[in-house]
Design a protein around this motif. Structure first.
Motif, PDB file in Angstrom:
ATOM      1  N   ASN A  63      -0.281   3.701   0.072  1.00  0.00           N
ATOM      2  CA  ASN A  63       0.093   2.824   1.184  1.00  0.00           C
ATOM      3  C   ASN A  63      -1.090   1.980   1.651  1.00  0.00           C
ATOM      4  O   ASN A  63      -0.942   0.797   1.973  1.00  0.00           O
ATOM      5  CB  ASN A  63       0.646   3.650   2.345  1.00  0.00           C
ATOM      6  CG  ASN A  63       2.070   4.121   2.101  1.00  0.00           C
ATOM      7  OD1 ASN A  63       2.827   3.465   1.392  1.00  0.00           O
ATOM      8  ND2 ASN A  63       2.438   5.251   2.666  1.00  0.00           N
ATOM      9  N   PHE A  64      -2.268   2.592   1.722  1.00  0.00           N
ATOM     10  CA  PHE A  64      -3.471   1.875   2.124  1.00  0.00           C
ATOM     11  C   PHE A  64      -3.766   0.743   1.130  1.00  0.00           C
ATOM     12  O   PHE A  64      -4.096  -0.386   1.519  1.00  0.00           O
ATOM     13  CB  PHE A  64      -4.649   2.859   2.185  1.00  0.00           C
ATOM     14  CG  PHE A  64      -5.848   2.344   2.933  1.00  0.00           C
ATOM     15  CD1 PHE A  64      -6.037   2.644   4.275  1.00  0.00           C
ATOM     16  CD2 PHE A  64      -6.803   1.574   2.294  1.00  0.00           C
ATOM     17  CE1 PHE A  64      -7.146   2.175   4.961  1.00  0.00           C
ATOM     18  CE2 PHE A  64      -7.917   1.097   2.969  1.00  0.00           C
ATOM     19  CZ  PHE A  64      -8.090   1.400   4.316  1.00  0.00           C
ATOM     20  N   LEU A  65      -3.629   1.055  -0.154  1.00  0.00           N
ATOM     21  CA  LEU A  65      -3.871   0.065  -1.196  1.00  0.00           C
ATOM     22  C   LEU A  65      -2.898  -1.108  -1.075  1.00  0.00           C
ATOM     23  O   LEU A  65      -3.306  -2.284  -1.088  1.00  0.00           O
ATOM     24  CB  LEU A  65      -3.731   0.727  -2.566  1.00  0.00           C
ATOM     25  CG  LEU A  65      -3.826  -0.192  -3.793  1.00  0.00           C
ATOM     26  CD1 LEU A  65      -5.212  -0.794  -3.904  1.00  0.00           C
ATOM     27  CD2 LEU A  65      -3.460   0.590  -5.056  1.00  0.00           C
ATOM     28  N   PHE A  66      -1.597  -0.803  -0.958  1.00  0.00           N
ATOM     29  CA  PHE A  66      -0.596  -1.858  -0.823  1.00  0.00           C
ATOM     30  C   PHE A  66      -0.874  -2.731   0.402  1.00  0.00           C
ATOM     31  O   PHE A  66      -0.807  -3.963   0.344  1.00  0.00           O
ATOM     32  CB  PHE A  66       0.801  -1.252  -0.712  1.00  0.00           C
ATOM     33  CG  PHE A  66       1.387  -0.780  -2.011  1.00  0.00           C
ATOM     34  CD1 PHE A  66       0.942  -1.270  -3.225  1.00  0.00           C
ATOM     35  CD2 PHE A  66       2.393   0.172  -2.024  1.00  0.00           C
ATOM     36  CE1 PHE A  66       1.484  -0.836  -4.422  1.00  0.00           C
ATOM     37  CE2 PHE A  66       2.954   0.609  -3.207  1.00  0.00           C
ATOM     38  CZ  PHE A  66       2.494   0.107  -4.417  1.00  0.00           C
ATOM     39  N   LEU A  67      -1.179  -2.090   1.540  1.00  0.00           N
ATOM     40  CA  LEU A  67      -1.347  -2.822   2.790  1.00  0.00           C
ATOM     41  C   LEU A  67      -2.533  -3.778   2.729  1.00  0.00           C
ATOM     42  O   LEU A  67      -2.414  -4.964   3.080  1.00  0.00           O
ATOM     43  CB  LEU A  67      -1.508  -1.840   3.949  1.00  0.00           C
ATOM     44  CG  LEU A  67      -1.794  -2.469   5.323  1.00  0.00           C
ATOM     45  CD1 LEU A  67      -0.678  -3.435   5.719  1.00  0.00           C
ATOM     46  CD2 LEU A  67      -1.973  -1.382   6.377  1.00  0.00           C
ATOM     47  N   PHE A  68      -3.674  -3.289   2.275  1.00  0.00           N
ATOM     48  CA  PHE A  68      -4.859  -4.139   2.325  1.00  0.00           C
ATOM     49  C   PHE A  68      -4.879  -5.184   1.210  1.00  0.00           C
ATOM     50  O   PHE A  68      -5.430  -6.271   1.393  1.00  0.00           O
ATOM     51  CB  PHE A  68      -6.114  -3.276   2.336  1.00  0.00           C
ATOM     52  CG  PHE A  68      -6.388  -2.710   3.699  1.00  0.00           C
ATOM     53  CD1 PHE A  68      -7.148  -3.409   4.619  1.00  0.00           C
ATOM     54  CD2 PHE A  68      -5.829  -1.508   4.104  1.00  0.00           C
ATOM     55  CE1 PHE A  68      -7.378  -2.920   5.891  1.00  0.00           C
ATOM     56  CE2 PHE A  68      -6.042  -1.007   5.376  1.00  0.00           C
ATOM     57  CZ  PHE A  68      -6.818  -1.712   6.273  1.00  0.00           C
ATOM     58  N   LEU A  69      -4.245  -4.890   0.085  1.00  0.00           N
ATOM     59  CA  LEU A  69      -4.052  -5.943  -0.907  1.00  0.00           C
ATOM     60  C   LEU A  69      -3.131  -7.026  -0.353  1.00  0.00           C
ATOM     61  O   LEU A  69      -3.354  -8.230  -0.574  1.00  0.00           O
ATOM     62  CB  LEU A  69      -3.479  -5.365  -2.193  1.00  0.00           C
ATOM     63  CG  LEU A  69      -4.453  -4.614  -3.099  1.00  0.00           C
ATOM     64  CD1 LEU A  69      -3.716  -3.959  -4.260  1.00  0.00           C
ATOM     65  CD2 LEU A  69      -5.534  -5.550  -3.634  1.00  0.00           C
ATOM     66  N   ALA A  70      -2.097  -6.611   0.392  1.00  0.00           N
ATOM     67  CA  ALA A  70      -1.189  -7.585   0.997  1.00  0.00           C
ATOM     68  C   ALA A  70      -1.910  -8.442   2.028  1.00  0.00           C
ATOM     69  O   ALA A  70      -1.708  -9.660   2.103  1.00  0.00           O
ATOM     70  CB  ALA A  70       0.001  -6.875   1.642  1.00  0.00           C
ATOM     71  N   ILE A  71      -2.775  -7.824   2.838  1.00  0.00           N
ATOM     72  CA  ILE A  71      -3.528  -8.579   3.847  1.00  0.00           C
ATOM     73  C   ILE A  71      -4.395  -9.642   3.179  1.00  0.00           C
ATOM     74  O   ILE A  71      -4.430 -10.805   3.610  1.00  0.00           O
ATOM     75  CB  ILE A  71      -4.390  -7.625   4.693  1.00  0.00           C
ATOM     76  CG1 ILE A  71      -3.501  -6.757   5.587  1.00  0.00           C
ATOM     77  CG2 ILE A  71      -5.384  -8.408   5.545  1.00  0.00           C
ATOM     78  CD1 ILE A  71      -4.254  -5.661   6.318  1.00  0.00           C
ATOM     79  N   VAL A  72      -5.083  -9.261   2.103  1.00  0.00           N
ATOM     80  CA  VAL A  72      -5.986 -10.200   1.431  1.00  0.00           C
ATOM     81  C   VAL A  72      -5.207 -11.275   0.679  1.00  0.00           C
ATOM     82  O   VAL A  72      -5.525 -12.471   0.766  1.00  0.00           O
ATOM     83  CB  VAL A  72      -6.928  -9.442   0.477  1.00  0.00           C
ATOM     84  CG1 VAL A  72      -7.708 -10.418  -0.404  1.00  0.00           C
ATOM     85  CG2 VAL A  72      -7.890  -8.571   1.269  1.00  0.00           C
ATOM     86  N   LEU A  73      -4.156 -10.886  -0.038  1.00  0.00           N
ATOM     87  CA  LEU A  73      -3.456 -11.829  -0.904  1.00  0.00           C
ATOM     88  C   LEU A  73      -2.512 -12.750  -0.145  1.00  0.00           C
ATOM     89  O   LEU A  73      -2.218 -13.864  -0.609  1.00  0.00           O
ATOM     90  CB  LEU A  73      -2.697 -11.074  -1.994  1.00  0.00           C
ATOM     91  CG  LEU A  73      -3.576 -10.301  -2.988  1.00  0.00           C
ATOM     92  CD1 LEU A  73      -2.717  -9.551  -3.996  1.00  0.00           C
ATOM     93  CD2 LEU A  73      -4.536 -11.241  -3.708  1.00  0.00           C
ATOM     94  N   HIS A  74      -2.019 -12.319   1.010  1.00  0.00           N
ATOM     95  CA  HIS A  74      -1.218 -13.232   1.844  1.00  0.00           C
ATOM     96  C   HIS A  74      -2.106 -14.272   2.530  1.00  0.00           C
ATOM     97  O   HIS A  74      -1.603 -15.293   2.983  1.00  0.00           O
ATOM     98  CB  HIS A  74      -0.426 -12.450   2.894  1.00  0.00           C
ATOM     99  CG  HIS A  74       0.900 -11.959   2.418  1.00  0.00           C
ATOM    100  ND1 HIS A  74       1.924 -12.795   2.058  1.00  0.00           N
ATOM    101  CD2 HIS A  74       1.370 -10.695   2.229  1.00  0.00           C
ATOM    102  CE1 HIS A  74       2.979 -12.090   1.677  1.00  0.00           C
ATOM    103  NE2 HIS A  74       2.667 -10.809   1.771  1.00  0.00           N
TER     104      HIS A  74
END
Length: 438
Positions: A273-284
């Protein structure tokens, strides 16, 4: 033949399988009735056990909701959408689409079960926009790959018994993953499933006249990466600030590098979940785009929120009344040293319908299966993997784990479970043979 067999299975499930919420209500009544009948528990005692345990999965419920939300936000970022779109361009036929979705789901689930659930469902959505294919079977293919999770890198039972100080360590010591996950018999089962699951899904593909083709407009998503009007107010500038998103998102990714590379950490549900969330923050790139994606993702989480507490209550009844232990002991009573892994597999598959949690199921069955294995002279690692595979196997019938997939895909359980029923039979035979013959 499989196409012919799948037709009545699909019709049967579409006609008689209720909504997963109705299913969990019926399971609650069955578990309560069985505990009163076979364990001589009073109605008052069962009611107290159920009520006290009703909120026992709150933490896990939030984790599962975040699997859905963070995974969706990550996959909805422009780079990932482009990657999935390119991968979806590879197959040129409906059969190729089914096989590729199955393989992607199997691979992702073998790495981590939460990762597999989200990636498989999202890839099925993307594929449905490219290829005219039965959408029900496409999503069922994405979910069927989940069957390998407990024989993969994130299998909770083999990882538990490989950990120093686990709750049965005084009886069996520490059993390395070389004897469980990376043993010959387990790898053989995994390889066989990687071959059989895509093949069976492909052979169940309906004729064009019978296929249910989803309206692609139904799968269209809000373009969260679209350029918004130039922000004017300070609040708008913050919402559309790439710098703000990266000041928080990049340190989160650095933390993950530290976790994996320097501290030797592994994948678990929180890390996924941490991986998905912070990748989403950076890539969005901006908080505004992330929040737009969040609003789209959260709509599918209602089933998780309402149903998981009921499963917590069922688990409490099964465990505290002694019903799960009695079921396991009955199977042990008819086993021999050679057949105990098989009966462990069967009993775990039945218990999993009521206790859909690998760790929780091991807590119930280990105190029964391990002494039996020692008394009969059976291989403990083999028996433990029998329980692990039984837990994974009947997830093809239990809609508990399908909720995130169904939420992402926009389908109901009855839409995919007919195809999963065929996979239940085929994979059950493969796993049973692997546990018995190897």
């Amino acid at each position: 033949m499989l196409r012919l067999l799948s037709r009545p299975a699909v019709r049967l499930v579409e006609r008689y399988l209720p909504d997963p919420f109705i299913f969990v209500l019926l399971l609650t009544l069955i578990a309560a009735g069985a505990a009163m009948l076979f364990e001589q528990q009073s109605p008052l005692a069962i009611m107290r056990i159920w009520g006290d345990g009703f909120w026992g999965l709150l933490s896990f419920s939030m984790q599962m909701l975040l699997v859905l939300v963070t995974g969706f936000m990550f996959a909805n970022t422009p780079p990932i959408k482009r990657l999935l779109a390119r991968l979806a361009d590879v197959p040129r036929s409906a059969g190729g689409a089914i096989v590729l979705v199955s393989l992607v789901s199997l691979t992702a689930s073998w790495i981590n079960w939460g990762f597999g659930l989200v990636v498989g469902a999202l890839f099925a959505r993307v594929m449905a926009r490219r290829i005219r294919v039965d959408y029900r079977l496409l999503v069922a293919s994405a979910y069927s790959g989940f069957v390998v999770w407990h024989g993969g890198l994130a299998g909770s039972i083999p990882l538990t018994i490989a950990t120093e100080g686990h709750f049965m360590a005084d009886r069996i010591g520490v059993i390395p993953t070389g004897d469980t996950l990376f043993s010959l018999f387990n790898l053989a089962i995994v390889v066989a499933l990687f071959i059989a699951v895509p093949l069976v899904n492909r052979l169940m593909l309906p004729d064009e006249s019978e296929a249910v083709i989803v309206d692609t407009e139904r799968l269209d998503e809000t373009n969260t990466a679209a350029t918004s009007p130039s922000p004017q107010r300070p609040a708008e500038r913050l919402e559309n600030s790439t710098l703000l998103a990266w000041l928080v998102g990049i340190p989160g990714l650095i933390f993950l590098l530290d976790h994996f590379l320097l501290r030797g950490g592994g994948l678990n549900l929180n890390i996924v979940n941490f991986l998905f969330l912070f990748l989403a923050i950076v890539l969005h790139r901006t908080p505004r785009r992330l929040l737009d994606s969040l609003h789209e993702a959260i709509r599918g989480g209602a089933g998780i929120v309402i149903q998981f507490p009921f499963y917590a209550g069922i688990m409490a009844i099964m465990i505290q009344s002694g019903l799960a232990e009695s079921m396991s002991q009955w199977f042990v009573s008819i086993a021999s040293a050679n057949s105990l892994p098989f009966w462990s597999f069967i009993s775990a598959g039945i218990v999993n319908l009521f206790v859909p949690s690998g760790g929780g199921q091991w807590a119930v069955q280990a105190p029964v299966m391990i002494p039996a294995a020692q008394q009969l002279g059976a291989d403990i690692a083999h028996v433990a993997m029998g329980v692990a595979w039984g837990d994974a196997w009947t997830n093809l019938l239990q809609p508990f784990w399908a909720l995130p997939v169904l939420a992402i895909a926009g389908l109901k359980a009855r839409d995919i479970m007919g195809f999963c029923l065929i996979q239940l039979v085929v994979t059950g035979v493969i796993i049973a043979l692997g546990l018995t013959l190897l």
